[in-house]
Design a protein around this motif. Structure first.
Motif, PDB file in Angstrom:
ATOM      1  N   GLU A 297      15.607   9.588  -1.216  1.00  0.00           N
ATOM      2  CA  GLU A 297      14.732   8.418  -1.209  1.00  0.00           C
ATOM      3  C   GLU A 297      13.533   8.588  -0.284  1.00  0.00           C
ATOM      4  N   ASP A 298      13.669   9.389   0.770  1.00  0.00           N
ATOM      5  CA  ASP A 298      12.576   9.571   1.725  1.00  0.00           C
ATOM      6  C   ASP A 298      11.628  10.694   1.320  1.00  0.00           C
ATOM      7  N   THR A 299      12.189  11.850   0.963  1.00  0.00           N
ATOM      8  CA  THR A 299      11.357  13.021   0.690  1.00  0.00           C
ATOM      9  C   THR A 299      10.982  13.174  -0.783  1.00  0.00           C
ATOM     10  N   GLY A 300      11.770  12.592  -1.674  1.00  0.00           N
ATOM     11  CA  GLY A 300      11.534  12.755  -3.100  1.00  0.00           C
ATOM     12  C   GLY A 300      12.066  14.059  -3.659  1.00  0.00           C
ATOM     13  N   ARG A 301      12.670  14.898  -2.785  1.00  0.00           N
ATOM     14  CA  ARG A 301      13.213  16.180  -3.256  1.00  0.00           C
ATOM     15  C   ARG A 301      14.551  15.954  -3.961  1.00  0.00           C
ATOM     16  N   LEU A 302      14.756  16.724  -5.012  1.00  0.00           N
ATOM     17  CA  LEU A 302      16.004  16.647  -5.766  1.00  0.00           C
ATOM     18  C   LEU A 302      17.165  17.039  -4.867  1.00  0.00           C
ATOM     19  N   GLU A 303      18.191  16.175  -4.766  1.00  0.00           N
ATOM     20  CA  GLU A 303      19.335  16.448  -3.906  1.00  0.00           C
ATOM     21  C   GLU A 303      20.658  16.520  -4.666  1.00  0.00           C
ATOM     22  N   LEU A 304      20.654  16.108  -5.921  1.00  0.00           N
ATOM     23  CA  LEU A 304      21.888  16.083  -6.695  1.00  0.00           C
ATOM     24  C   LEU A 304      21.579  16.226  -8.171  1.00  0.00           C
ATOM     25  N   ILE A 305      22.355  17.101  -8.837  1.00  0.00           N
ATOM     26  CA  ILE A 305      22.317  17.219 -10.290  1.00  0.00           C
ATOM     27  C   ILE A 305      23.756  17.213 -10.776  1.00  0.00           C
ATOM     28  N   ILE A 306      24.036  16.384 -11.773  1.00  0.00           N
ATOM     29  CA  ILE A 306      25.359  16.365 -12.396  1.00  0.00           C
ATOM     30  C   ILE A 306      25.174  16.629 -13.885  1.00  0.00           C
ATOM     31  N   LEU A 307      25.907  17.598 -14.403  1.00  0.00           N
ATOM     32  CA  LEU A 307      25.928  17.879 -15.835  1.00  0.00           C
ATOM     33  C   LEU A 307      27.208  17.289 -16.404  1.00  0.00           C
ATOM     34  N   PHE A 308      27.138  16.736 -17.608  1.00  0.00           N
ATOM     35  CA  PHE A 308      28.276  16.051 -18.209  1.00  0.00           C
ATOM     36  C   PHE A 308      28.723  16.742 -19.491  1.00  0.00           C
ATOM     37  N   ASP A 309      30.012  16.608 -19.810  1.00  0.00           N
ATOM     38  CA  ASP A 309      30.535  17.155 -21.058  1.00  0.00           C
ATOM     39  C   ASP A 309      30.281  16.179 -22.199  1.00  0.00           C
ATOM     40  N   SER A 310      30.779  16.487 -23.369  1.00  0.00           N
ATOM     41  CA  SER A 310      30.506  15.675 -24.561  1.00  0.00           C
ATOM     42  C   SER A 310      31.126  14.281 -24.486  1.00  0.00           C
TER      43      SER A 310
ATOM     44  N   ARG B 277      31.967  13.046 -19.100  1.00  0.00           N
ATOM     45  CA  ARG B 277      32.710  13.295 -17.862  1.00  0.00           C
ATOM     46  C   ARG B 277      31.976  14.388 -17.089  1.00  0.00           C
ATOM     47  N   PRO B 278      32.037  14.356 -15.750  1.00  0.00           N
ATOM     48  CA  PRO B 278      31.369  15.415 -14.982  1.00  0.00           C
ATOM     49  C   PRO B 278      31.879  16.791 -15.381  1.00  0.00           C
ATOM     50  N   LEU B 279      30.959  17.736 -15.490  1.00  0.00           N
ATOM     51  CA  LEU B 279      31.278  19.115 -15.817  1.00  0.00           C
ATOM     52  C   LEU B 279      30.929  20.017 -14.638  1.00  0.00           C
ATOM     53  N   GLU B 280      29.747  19.771 -14.057  1.00  0.00           N
ATOM     54  CA  GLU B 280      29.287  20.543 -12.900  1.00  0.00           C
ATOM     55  C   GLU B 280      28.382  19.650 -12.059  1.00  0.00           C
ATOM     56  N   MET B 281      28.508  19.775 -10.750  1.00  0.00           N
ATOM     57  CA  MET B 281      27.641  19.037  -9.840  1.00  0.00           C
ATOM     58  C   MET B 281      27.042  20.010  -8.840  1.00  0.00           C
ATOM     59  N   GLN B 282      25.734  19.877  -8.611  1.00  0.00           N
ATOM     60  CA  GLN B 282      25.022  20.699  -7.634  1.00  0.00           C
ATOM     61  C   GLN B 282      24.449  19.761  -6.577  1.00  0.00           C
ATOM     62  N   ARG B 283      24.687  20.106  -5.290  1.00  0.00           N
ATOM     63  CA  ARG B 283      24.193  19.251  -4.210  1.00  0.00           C
ATOM     64  C   ARG B 283      23.421  20.063  -3.180  1.00  0.00           C
ATOM     65  N   ASP B 284      22.351  19.470  -2.689  1.00  0.00           N
ATOM     66  CA  ASP B 284      21.625  20.002  -1.544  1.00  0.00           C
ATOM     67  C   ASP B 284      22.073  19.156  -0.360  1.00  0.00           C
ATOM     68  N   THR B 285      23.006  19.674   0.424  1.00  0.00           N
ATOM     69  CA  THR B 285      23.578  18.896   1.535  1.00  0.00           C
ATOM     70  C   THR B 285      22.812  19.081   2.837  1.00  0.00           C
ATOM     71  N   THR B 286      21.820  19.978   2.844  1.00  0.00           N
ATOM     72  CA  THR B 286      21.085  20.273   4.075  1.00  0.00           C
ATOM     73  C   THR B 286      19.606  19.895   3.990  1.00  0.00           C
ATOM     74  N   SER B 287      19.194  19.302   2.879  1.00  0.00           N
ATOM     75  CA  SER B 287      17.803  18.875   2.665  1.00  0.00           C
ATOM     76  C   SER B 287      16.797  20.010   2.797  1.00  0.00           C
ATOM     77  N   ASP B 288      17.197  21.219   2.352  1.00  0.00           N
ATOM     78  CA  ASP B 288      16.280  22.364   2.394  1.00  0.00           C
ATOM     79  C   ASP B 288      15.796  22.753   0.991  1.00  0.00           C
ATOM     80  N   SER B 289      16.007  21.876   0.024  1.00  0.00           N
ATOM     81  CA  SER B 289      15.603  22.080  -1.371  1.00  0.00           C
ATOM     82  C   SER B 289      16.375  23.205  -2.064  1.00  0.00           C
ATOM     83  N   ARG B 290      17.552  23.549  -1.530  1.00  0.00           N
ATOM     84  CA  ARG B 290      18.418  24.538  -2.184  1.00  0.00           C
ATOM     85  C   ARG B 290      19.783  23.895  -2.410  1.00  0.00           C
TER      86      ARG B 290
END
Length: 182
Positions: free
Chosen positions: A79-92, A95-108
């Motif tokens: 909400e502050d930086t606007g950088r993507l911090e979470l992506i969730i991919l869903f199955d058909s 339901r969640p299939l894969e989740m990617q998180r940036d827990t350190t706010s370094d854009s990775r």
């Protein structure tokens, strides 16, 4: 077409239609502040994307993408930086299939979660920021089962933590002398 769905005297929904009078976009003011904060997009009158301003600062910070009316991807920005911090991919079945998180706010995306039939089965984490996973964890029924860690980055497991049925640590093993054995 504008609507006042809560009868407060202010427009809280604006519907946009194409030349064939099919709905293509719906703007919604979800908190009655007079500012639209949810935007729903349609293709052939089927939902294709939802964008939301969660903190009402007039910037979209979540996005959900749909295929054939089913959600396939969720993105959330800080909400502050606007950088993507979470992506969730869903199955058909959405339901969640894969989740990617940036827990350190370094854009990775340093933490990855993997699901089967919507249940968490394993995760990896790059805890030291070198771009490689050094923590591997497995789960059973969304509860921790085992955690392996390479603390010094030499490619060998330095510690293993085993968990009980409630997800609490029950046993830990450590390679104290760095020889690769516990």
């Amino acid at each position: 077409m504008e609507k006042d769905t809560n009868n407060d005297g202010r427009t809280d929904q604006v519907a946009h239609f194409d030349h064939k009078n099919r709905l293509i976009k719906l703007e919604i003011d979800s908190n009655a502040d007079g500012i639209m904060d949810r935007f729903q997009y349609y293709s052939d009158e089927v939902i294709s994307k939802i964008e939301t301003d969660r903190n009402h600062d007039q910037k979209v910070d979540t996005r959900d993408l749909f295929e054939n009316g089913k959600r396939i991807r969720h993105e959330r920005a800080d909400e502050d930086t606007g950088r993507l911090e979470l992506i969730i991919l869903f199955d058909s079945e959405e339901r969640p299939l894969e989740m990617q998180r940036d827990t350190t706010s370094d854009s990775r995306f340093d933490t990855l979660y993997y699901f089967q039939e919507g249940k968490l089965v394993r995760s990896t984490k790059d805890a030291n920021g070198d771009g490689k996973a050094n923590v591997w964890q497995t789960y059973k029924d969304d509860t921790p089962l085992e955690r392996r860690t390479d603390d010094n980055g030499d490619g060998k497991i330095d510690s293993i933590v085993l968990y009980d049925d409630e997800g609490l640590p029950k046993r830990s093993l450590h390679d104290l002398d760095g020889d690769g054995f516990m």
